[in-house]
Design a protein around this motif. Sequence first.
Motif, PDB file in Angstrom:
ATOM      1  N   ILE A 175       0.830  -1.207   0.000  1.00 53.48           N
ATOM      2  CA  ILE A 175       0.000   0.000   0.000  1.00 53.48           C
ATOM      3  C   ILE A 175       0.867   1.262   0.000  1.00 53.48           C
ATOM      4  O   ILE A 175       1.833   1.373   0.764  1.00 53.48           O
ATOM      5  N   ASP A 176       0.496   2.190  -0.858  1.00 48.64           N
ATOM      6  CA  ASP A 176       1.099   3.525  -0.840  1.00 48.64           C
ATOM      7  C   ASP A 176       0.097   4.432  -0.119  1.00 48.64           C
ATOM      8  O   ASP A 176      -0.883   4.892  -0.702  1.00 48.64           O
ATOM      9  N   TRP A 177       0.376   4.713   1.155  1.00 48.54           N
ATOM     10  CA  TRP A 177      -0.600   5.436   1.977  1.00 48.54           C
ATOM     11  C   TRP A 177      -0.802   6.882   1.530  1.00 48.54           C
ATOM     12  O   TRP A 177      -1.786   7.521   1.903  1.00 48.54           O
ATOM     13  N   SER A 178       0.092   7.376   0.701  1.00 51.41           N
ATOM     14  CA  SER A 178      -0.089   8.752   0.224  1.00 51.41           C
ATOM     15  C   SER A 178      -1.274   8.874  -0.726  1.00 51.41           C
ATOM     16  O   SER A 178      -1.857   9.953  -0.885  1.00 51.41           O
ATOM     17  N   THR A 179      -1.625   7.757  -1.373  1.00 48.46           N
ATOM     18  CA  THR A 179      -2.785   7.766  -2.297  1.00 48.46           C
ATOM     19  C   THR A 179      -3.888   6.808  -1.856  1.00 48.46           C
ATOM     20  O   THR A 179      -5.013   6.905  -2.351  1.00 48.46           O
ATOM     21  N   ALA A 180      -3.545   5.892  -0.955  1.00 51.16           N
ATOM     22  CA  ALA A 180      -4.520   4.862  -0.568  1.00 51.16           C
ATOM     23  C   ALA A 180      -5.769   5.456   0.069  1.00 51.16           C
ATOM     24  O   ALA A 180      -6.880   4.939  -0.124  1.00 51.16           O
ATOM     25  N   TRP A 181      -5.592   6.547   0.821  1.00 50.81           N
ATOM     26  CA  TRP A 181      -6.743   7.117   1.525  1.00 50.81           C
ATOM     27  C   TRP A 181      -7.792   7.647   0.554  1.00 50.81           C
ATOM     28  O   TRP A 181      -8.990   7.651   0.867  1.00 50.81           O
ATOM     29  N   TRP A 182      -7.361   8.076  -0.624  1.00 55.26           N
ATOM     30  CA  TRP A 182      -8.338   8.543  -1.601  1.00 55.26           C
ATOM     31  C   TRP A 182      -9.209   7.384  -2.090  1.00 55.26           C
ATOM     32  O   TRP A 182     -10.425   7.528  -2.243  1.00 55.26           O
ATOM     33  N   SER A 183      -8.588   6.247  -2.334  1.00 53.54           N
ATOM     34  CA  SER A 183      -9.342   5.057  -2.762  1.00 53.54           C
ATOM     35  C   SER A 183     -10.280   4.589  -1.656  1.00 53.54           C
ATOM     36  O   SER A 183     -11.456   4.276  -1.911  1.00 53.54           O
TER      37      SER A 183
END
Length: 561
Positions: A175-183
């Motif tokens: 997981i790349d948490w920098s973009t995961a939160w958007w998903s």
Amino acid sequence: MTLVNGIERVTSLLPSRKDYRWIRRTWRGDLLAGVTVGIVALPLALAFGVSSGAGAASGLVTAIVAGLVAAVFGGSNIQVSGPTGAMVVVLGPIVVSHGVGVVALVSVLAGIVVLVAGMLRLGRVVSYIPWPVIEGFTLGIAIIIFLQQVPAAVGAKAGPSTNSFLAALESLRGIDWSTAWWSIGAVAVVAIIMTFGRFVHQQFPGSLVAIVVVAVIATVADLPLARIGALPSSLPSPLVPSIDWASAGSLIGPALTIAALAAIESLLSARVGSTLADTGPYDADRELVGQGLASMASGFFGGMPATGAIARTAVNVRSGGRTRVAAIVHALALLAVVYFASTVVSQVPLAALSGVLMVTSTRMISGATIRSVVGSGRSDAAVFIVTALITVSFDLIVAVGIGIAFAAFFALRTLSRSGGVHREELPGAAQPGDEHIALFRLDGALFFGAAERMLDRVGRISNVYVVIIRMSQLQLLDSTGARVITEMVHALERRGITVLVKGIQPRHLRLAERVGVIDSLRHTNHLFDELDAAVEHARSHVGRSLAAEEAALEAAEREAA
């Protein structure tokens, strides 16, 4: 006469004017229902296509082509067909192993198998699948669908494992948490709208509204979310799928698996649909023919295998659909999307589709259903749980097979317990010598699961000259049970005990004769229709035996004196 019957059998599997005899009264409801189902089916078709690995375009083409063909040629008036979650579960590993290029070929091969099954009149086979197996199968599919959406829901790549649970865990490591939160946020918005949309109106198109909202927000805010990508602006031209003969043999197994799943799910959906609306019974064999042609047609247009969809069929009924025109309109509505809205649809975030499928999977089986299955008995609960676990862990078709085997085992155990061997008192007033007569009543079922128990019970008697076996209350007798009776008679006769048989039912008589029950008796007159006659004969025999014993004793005493 045979030729006439053959023609009738063939024509009964083809469309006819009777399919549309109620159209003048139902066309308004059918049109409205068709459009409503099309709205519901659009996000599901896109999501199932993406989830299977075949692509969103493949899912959309399948919903259009297969939905139209199955509606015209199928055996249900209200069935709506297209890509389904169960098919995605089976198709995903095939795409991983063989590549997306085999999807169309496998779809055609599976369609041929289903078509042949319908022509061979195998449609009623699904009626032998027990309820706990069906619900366990459904629960397992729901779990797999949910797990398959985890990678897209967190914006990560799916893991290399073919097992959905392991693949979901593997995806979480990358997981790349920098973009995961958007998903994750997109999934949450979809779930909230779909969940609370029901409180607005029962027919509220929650999935479509949710996708539109997320797509608009993602586009306006330029959010870092992966999109569906380019979709065809027209229906592809039909083509015969190319065949790589070197690897064709390896596709036979997957094609048979898909065919079995398509047949089972379609017939289950048609059966459920027939209980939801008073539109007449469905024709199981014609339904298989229609679904086989639908998968074949889908493959020719580059789509994936299709089945009847329970959720969309239920929406069709609730929306007023009463003839197959509703399913036809549903396909035409989706076709309009291809020609007039493909560019807009291509901008839908994949995370939004994952959210739709996650919510859909949680609705596939309710808590009330689980409580009903588990609370109906230990055996049903065991079948339900085992089927669900094997579905998630191994294979759907294997799960159904093992579930049926478990159900059959418990059913046979229950049936064997229903059979009994009971010793009874002789009718009428007691007479001297009656203690040397044993009357046994066989009832319930006497088959391979219960026969040994009867042999053990009767074989332990002692101080008996005559055994009377009452078979008039016996409901089920198989060859093993009849053979055990034969062995029991031989064993008793070897001990000097005379066996009389009373009341063999006409339906059991031929089996008893073939296996040797009648021949094992000392005399043919030891077979009786009435109990009184058998008891009278037994008392006469005991009287003679006691008199002979008494005479022998007196002779021995005289010799001793």
